[in-house]
Write an enzyme that holds these catalytic residues in place. Sequence first.
Site: not given
Length: 339
Positions: A130, A148
Amino acid sequence: MLLGYELGGWCEPHARSVVPDPLGFPLCVLMRLGDPVQDHDGDRGEYALGRAGSSTGRARYVQQVERVRAYIGAGDIYQANIAHHLSCKFDGDPLACAQDLQRGAEPRYGATMRFEHRDLSHTICSVSPELFVRLDRPSGRIETEPMKGTRSIDGDAAELEQSPKDRAELNMITDLMRNDLGRVCRLGSVRVSQAREIEPHASGVIQASSVIEGLLREGIGIGALIRAIFPPGSVTGAPKVRAMQIIDELEQRPRRSYCGSMMHIDERGNIEASVCIRTAHIWGEAGASGPARITNGQFVYPVGAGIVADSDPESEWQETLVKAGVLRTALGLDLAQLG
């Protein structure tokens, strides 16, 4: 540069942790970029890992998820990211272990750092997929890519794509990060350039992410930027300050490097920083041969999940174990006894 999660309490004083840290882990570590771990093949040592355990176990983690859902129902928050910490004894060469993790995960934003602090040797190995923030200083273009929604690599990507719960989870954090960038970007320049994309990762997961970008205002330095957007919203929740308070209450232990950031700044002021998920902290006493080998050590690898109103506690527990899968494939740790 390593930014510890607890630095967020200095950026957001109302969310400052009250949990003591017996290690006194530093809030920030600055280092010059050194030789990559891959260059240490010729000096590679051995290492041994003990039996893995969880700081909460399944039953307590499920209770924590239910507690977050109660906070959501009471209107305190919309989402909070709650973690438990996998750990085991460690002896040997931490860089050899880091090398195996990096090769097993093939991360987009992998980084390894080793330093000495309070008579202990610390190795941080992040195999993060990420991006926290990327800044092109000449143009002022800045972007962030929160993640997410997670499934196992052999799961159904279409199911993740269609999941209302996971879509809502990402939408909340996308909006939070958009607001964070708005604190330091030119008026009207912040936009969501990619609302949602499902991608596989070599660490054994499928994840959903978005991209938010903007143009940094003139005169905004790195300190002001960090204060505006740290810690990453994807690993706290929304609203950020209240979510951080709840994290502190429920987890009852410092996160240290986990959910902080590994940040590279070049000589032109360009920045690329990851979110320290999928991150191992190996620490212990330096052996007689120096920090290349540690004894009486610990290997700690926290894993968490974003909790929203319709989260299923058992499914959230299982999601954390999916995120720990690289420990099994790269290091041979047995996670089956965790539940």
